[in-house]
Design a protein around this motif. Sequence first.
Motif, PDB file in Angstrom:
ATOM      1  N   GLN A 113       0.831  -1.200   0.000  1.00  0.00           N
ATOM      2  CA  GLN A 113       0.000   0.000   0.000  1.00  0.00           C
ATOM      3  C   GLN A 113       0.867   1.253   0.000  1.00  0.00           C
ATOM      4  OE1 GLN A 113      -3.440   0.418  -0.004  1.00  0.00           O
ATOM      5  NE2 GLN A 113      -3.578  -1.776  -0.460  1.00  0.00           N
ATOM      6  N   VAL A 114       0.332   2.259  -0.631  1.00  0.00           N
ATOM      7  CA  VAL A 114       1.008   3.558  -0.672  1.00  0.00           C
ATOM      8  C   VAL A 114       0.039   4.601  -0.139  1.00  0.00           C
ATOM      9  CG1 VAL A 114       2.010   5.341  -2.142  1.00  0.00           C
ATOM     10  CG2 VAL A 114       2.463   2.924  -2.624  1.00  0.00           C
ATOM     11  N   GLN A 115       0.511   5.438   0.756  1.00  0.00           N
ATOM     12  CA  GLN A 115      -0.306   6.514   1.303  1.00  0.00           C
ATOM     13  C   GLN A 115       0.177   7.837   0.709  1.00  0.00           C
ATOM     14  OE1 GLN A 115       1.327   4.227   3.664  1.00  0.00           O
ATOM     15  NE2 GLN A 115      -0.461   2.975   3.180  1.00  0.00           N
ATOM     16  N   LEU A 116      -0.787   8.665   0.364  1.00  0.00           N
ATOM     17  CA  LEU A 116      -0.484   9.961  -0.245  1.00  0.00           C
ATOM     18  C   LEU A 116      -1.130  11.069   0.578  1.00  0.00           C
ATOM     19  CD1 LEU A 116      -1.253   8.986  -3.951  1.00  0.00           C
ATOM     20  CD2 LEU A 116       0.982   9.073  -2.848  1.00  0.00           C
ATOM     21  N   VAL A 117      -0.349  12.069   0.908  1.00  0.00           N
ATOM     22  CA  VAL A 117      -0.857  13.196   1.688  1.00  0.00           C
ATOM     23  C   VAL A 117      -0.569  14.475   0.928  1.00  0.00           C
ATOM     24  CG1 VAL A 117      -0.734  14.465   3.845  1.00  0.00           C
ATOM     25  CG2 VAL A 117      -0.509  11.968   3.849  1.00  0.00           C
ATOM     26  N   GLU A 118      -1.636  15.176   0.585  1.00  0.00           N
ATOM     27  CA  GLU A 118      -1.517  16.409  -0.190  1.00  0.00           C
ATOM     28  C   GLU A 118      -1.559  17.623   0.721  1.00  0.00           C
ATOM     29  OE1 GLU A 118      -4.473  14.301  -3.373  1.00  0.00           O
ATOM     30  OE2 GLU A 118      -4.935  14.995  -1.357  1.00  0.00           O
ATOM     31  N   SER A 119      -0.992  18.700   0.240  1.00  0.00           N
ATOM     32  CA  SER A 119      -1.081  19.976   0.942  1.00  0.00           C
ATOM     33  C   SER A 119      -0.887  21.099  -0.064  1.00  0.00           C
ATOM     34  CB  SER A 119      -0.028  20.067   2.049  1.00  0.00           C
ATOM     35  OG  SER A 119       1.279  19.957   1.506  1.00  0.00           O
ATOM     36  N   GLY A 120      -1.300  22.295   0.324  1.00  0.00           N
ATOM     37  CA  GLY A 120      -1.016  23.473  -0.490  1.00  0.00           C
ATOM     38  C   GLY A 120      -2.178  24.075  -1.235  1.00  0.00           C
ATOM     39  N   GLY A 121      -3.355  23.500  -1.130  1.00  0.00           N
ATOM     40  CA  GLY A 121      -4.490  24.096  -1.812  1.00  0.00           C
ATOM     41  C   GLY A 121      -4.897  25.410  -1.170  1.00  0.00           C
ATOM     42  N   ALA A 170       3.129  14.014  -0.530  1.00  0.00           N
ATOM     43  CA  ALA A 170       4.141  13.142   0.056  1.00  0.00           C
ATOM     44  C   ALA A 170       3.658  11.708   0.053  1.00  0.00           C
ATOM     45  CB  ALA A 170       4.458  13.590   1.476  1.00  0.00           C
ATOM     46  N   ALA A 171       4.486  10.814  -0.462  1.00  0.00           N
ATOM     47  CA  ALA A 171       4.141   9.397  -0.530  1.00  0.00           C
ATOM     48  C   ALA A 171       4.892   8.626   0.543  1.00  0.00           C
ATOM     49  CB  ALA A 171       4.486   8.846  -1.909  1.00  0.00           C
ATOM     50  N   SER A 172       4.217   7.629   1.079  1.00  0.00           N
ATOM     51  CA  SER A 172       4.848   6.743   2.061  1.00  0.00           C
ATOM     52  C   SER A 172       4.299   5.341   1.881  1.00  0.00           C
ATOM     53  CB  SER A 172       4.598   7.238   3.489  1.00  0.00           C
ATOM     54  OG  SER A 172       3.214   7.244   3.775  1.00  0.00           O
ATOM     55  N   GLY A 173       4.984   4.374   2.489  1.00  0.00           N
ATOM     56  CA  GLY A 173       4.553   2.985   2.364  1.00  0.00           C
ATOM     57  C   GLY A 173       5.396   2.245   1.338  1.00  0.00           C
ATOM     58  N   SER A 174       4.744   1.463   0.503  1.00  0.00           N
ATOM     59  CA  SER A 174       5.438   0.606  -0.465  1.00  0.00           C
ATOM     60  C   SER A 174       5.833   1.401  -1.711  1.00  0.00           C
ATOM     61  CB  SER A 174       4.549  -0.571  -0.843  1.00  0.00           C
ATOM     62  OG  SER A 174       4.193  -1.330   0.283  1.00  0.00           O
ATOM     63  N   ILE A 175       6.764   2.318  -1.518  1.00  0.00           N
ATOM     64  CA  ILE A 175       7.172   3.225  -2.598  1.00  0.00           C
ATOM     65  C   ILE A 175       7.751   2.461  -3.783  1.00  0.00           C
ATOM     66  CG2 ILE A 175       8.615   5.207  -3.183  1.00  0.00           C
ATOM     67  CD1 ILE A 175       6.378   5.830  -1.226  1.00  0.00           C
ATOM     68  N   VAL A 179       6.093  14.836  -4.597  1.00  0.00           N
ATOM     69  CA  VAL A 179       5.907  15.446  -5.908  1.00  0.00           C
ATOM     70  C   VAL A 179       5.219  16.790  -5.699  1.00  0.00           C
ATOM     71  CG1 VAL A 179       3.676  14.333  -6.342  1.00  0.00           C
ATOM     72  CG2 VAL A 179       5.087  15.054  -8.265  1.00  0.00           C
ATOM     73  N   TYR A 180       5.559  17.736  -6.549  1.00  0.00           N
ATOM     74  CA  TYR A 180       5.037  19.088  -6.432  1.00  0.00           C
ATOM     75  C   TYR A 180       4.327  19.487  -7.711  1.00  0.00           C
ATOM     76  CZ  TYR A 180       8.549  19.099  -2.736  1.00  0.00           C
ATOM     77  OH  TYR A 180       9.299  18.782  -1.632  1.00  0.00           O
ATOM     78  N   LEU A 181       3.347  20.359  -7.566  1.00  0.00           N
ATOM     79  CA  LEU A 181       2.675  20.938  -8.720  1.00  0.00           C
ATOM     80  C   LEU A 181       2.707  22.454  -8.549  1.00  0.00           C
ATOM     81  CD1 LEU A 181       1.105  20.698 -11.329  1.00  0.00           C
ATOM     82  CD2 LEU A 181      -0.999  20.547  -9.984  1.00  0.00           C
ATOM     83  N   CYS A 213      -3.785  13.964  -5.757  1.00  0.00           N
ATOM     84  CA  CYS A 213      -2.517  13.318  -6.054  1.00  0.00           C
ATOM     85  C   CYS A 213      -2.782  11.840  -6.298  1.00  0.00           C
ATOM     86  CB  CYS A 213      -1.570  13.503  -4.888  1.00  0.00           C
ATOM     87  SG  CYS A 213       0.044  12.714  -5.088  1.00  0.00           S
ATOM     88  N   ALA A 214      -2.044  11.257  -7.222  1.00  0.00           N
ATOM     89  CA  ALA A 214      -2.197   9.844  -7.523  1.00  0.00           C
ATOM     90  C   ALA A 214      -0.830   9.214  -7.733  1.00  0.00           C
ATOM     91  CB  ALA A 214      -3.064   9.639  -8.763  1.00  0.00           C
ATOM     92  N   ALA A 215      -0.772   7.913  -7.475  1.00  0.00           N
ATOM     93  CA  ALA A 215       0.467   7.167  -7.678  1.00  0.00           C
ATOM     94  C   ALA A 215       0.141   5.841  -8.332  1.00  0.00           C
ATOM     95  CB  ALA A 215       1.182   6.949  -6.353  1.00  0.00           C
ATOM     96  N   GLY A 216       1.077   5.361  -9.145  1.00  0.00           N
ATOM     97  CA  GLY A 216       0.837   4.088  -9.811  1.00  0.00           C
ATOM     98  C   GLY A 216       2.017   3.679 -10.647  1.00  0.00           C
TER      99      GLY A 216
END
Length: 119
Positions: free
Chosen positions: A1-9, A23-28, A78-80, A95-98
Amino acid sequence: QVQLVESGGGSVQAGGSLRLSCAASGSISSINAMGWHRQAPGKQRELVTAISSAGITKYADSVKGRFTISRDNAKNTVYLQMNSLKPEDTAVYYCAAGTWYLIPVWEYWGQGTQVTVSS
């Protein structure tokens, strides 16, 4: 599993800038791509931009030249960077990861962060 936490909106006037972080954490090691999608009220979720572990990027035509995706591998973040924002950029940004081989396949999602651009 991968956890994603967004910020900055947040809220900004047209022409302004915002920077989102994820920011991603877990099974990177199970992912090789991260990206940003957005969903405006009454519209389908759409891909805004993505970046692969090889540094390949793609952008929606509507944001080319205004938005920039970047990553910090050491921080698994990752940043936008969003410049010259328009009211039509108003949406919840996810945010998405894959994995990305021929095309990106998104497996993990963040909770979303609201971006509001006023005219």
